[in-house]
Write a protein that holds these residues in place. Structure first.
Motif, PDB file in Angstrom:
ATOM      1  N   THR A  69      81.367  32.897  32.482  1.00 34.79           N
ATOM      2  CA  THR A  69      80.816  34.235  32.692  1.00 34.79           C
ATOM      3  C   THR A  69      79.457  34.360  32.021  1.00 34.79           C
ATOM      4  OG1 THR A  69      83.071  35.105  32.740  1.00 34.79           O
ATOM      5  CG2 THR A  69      81.302  36.701  32.454  1.00 34.79           C
ATOM      6  N   LEU A  73      75.862  35.155  33.844  1.00 37.42           N
ATOM      7  CA  LEU A  73      75.434  36.522  33.563  1.00 37.42           C
ATOM      8  C   LEU A  73      73.981  36.739  33.966  1.00 37.42           C
ATOM      9  CD1 LEU A  73      76.286  39.229  32.223  1.00 37.42           C
ATOM     10  CD2 LEU A  73      75.331  38.324  30.098  1.00 37.42           C
ATOM     11  N   GLN A  75      70.867  39.949  34.437  1.00 39.50           N
ATOM     12  CA  GLN A  75      70.461  41.306  34.092  1.00 39.50           C
ATOM     13  C   GLN A  75      70.555  42.184  35.331  1.00 39.50           C
ATOM     14  OE1 GLN A  75      66.431  41.566  32.695  1.00 39.50           O
ATOM     15  NE2 GLN A  75      66.491  43.794  32.556  1.00 39.50           N
ATOM     16  N   ASP A  81      71.018  46.645  27.806  1.00 37.18           N
ATOM     17  CA  ASP A  81      72.372  46.476  28.341  1.00 37.18           C
ATOM     18  C   ASP A  81      72.702  45.002  28.563  1.00 37.18           C
ATOM     19  OD1 ASP A  81      72.705  49.222  28.310  1.00 37.18           O
ATOM     20  OD2 ASP A  81      72.287  49.458  30.456  1.00 37.18           O
ATOM     21  N   TYR A  82      71.740  44.266  29.092  1.00 34.90           N
ATOM     22  CA  TYR A  82      71.936  42.833  29.326  1.00 34.90           C
ATOM     23  C   TYR A  82      72.182  42.101  28.005  1.00 34.90           C
ATOM     24  CZ  TYR A  82      70.715  37.968  30.376  1.00 34.90           C
ATOM     25  OH  TYR A  82      70.713  36.599  30.472  1.00 34.90           O
ATOM     26  N   TYR A  84      73.336  43.340  25.252  1.00 33.72           N
ATOM     27  CA  TYR A  84      74.646  43.743  24.738  1.00 33.72           C
ATOM     28  C   TYR A  84      75.751  42.903  25.390  1.00 33.72           C
ATOM     29  CZ  TYR A  84      78.820  46.454  23.797  1.00 33.72           C
ATOM     30  OH  TYR A  84      80.080  46.824  23.414  1.00 33.72           O
ATOM     31  N   GLU A  85      75.717  42.792  26.714  1.00 31.51           N
ATOM     32  CA  GLU A  85      76.712  41.971  27.419  1.00 31.51           C
ATOM     33  C   GLU A  85      76.622  40.515  26.984  1.00 31.51           C
ATOM     34  OE1 GLU A  85      77.560  42.547  31.760  1.00 31.51           O
ATOM     35  OE2 GLU A  85      75.771  43.813  31.592  1.00 31.51           O
ATOM     36  N   LEU A  89      79.641  38.339  25.091  1.00 27.80           N
ATOM     37  CA  LEU A  89      80.187  37.091  25.629  1.00 27.80           C
ATOM     38  C   LEU A  89      79.913  35.915  24.696  1.00 27.80           C
ATOM     39  CD1 LEU A  89      79.279  37.460  29.401  1.00 27.80           C
ATOM     40  CD2 LEU A  89      81.589  37.233  28.453  1.00 27.80           C
TER      41      LEU A  89
END
Length: 138
Positions: A69, A73, A75, A81-82, A84-85, A89
């Motif tokens: 994942t 990944l 953006q 936000d990107y 943070y994700e 992960l």
């Protein structure tokens, strides 16, 4: 959540016997009824037993593949936000070098932002994120 709580307990040298009382007042509405049921019927014998049960009950599925994942990944919103994700992960993946993480981060950025960031040759994720924020604003 577990990481934050354990940092708190380590800092204050909180005995294991007091941890359950402290966390009970900080539980979300999904976790509180589960915790209350367990403590009423078959209380946890150790902090480790509790954290393991909490992760099984509310954590990510053991069938997920965070490395895959993370690698895929991209953006889709803001850089914030990107990132943070990405960090969420990254914290679930082990055995990946910091250089590989930088490559993963860069490869998932929006094309225009990625092009501008790569032109500056960042040598760390922190620099790449800072540049991405800068170029997102222009």
């Amino acid at each position: 959540w577990i990481f934050k709580v354990e940092q708190f307990f380590d800092y204050y040298n909180t005995p294991e016997t007091q941890r359950f009382t402290i966390i009970a007042v900080h539980m979300d509405k999904e976790v509180a009824p589960w915790f209350q049921m367990i403590m009423k019927n078959q209380p946890f014998q150790s902090w480790k037993e509790f954290t393991r049960a909490l992760e099984i009950e509310f954590g990510p599925s053991s069938y997920e593949c965070p490395r895959s994942t993370l690698f895929q990944l991209t953006q889709s919103g803001s850089v914030k936000d990107y990132y943070y994700e990405f960090t969420a992960l990254s914290n679930r993946v082990s055995g990946v070098t910091i250089d590989a993480l930088l490559d993963f981060f860069l490869s998932g950025l929006n094309f225009d932002i990625k092009r501008d960031v790569l032109a500056h040759g960042p040598d760390s994720i922190l620099k790449a994120v800072s540049l991405a924020h800068l170029f997102e604003e222009k």
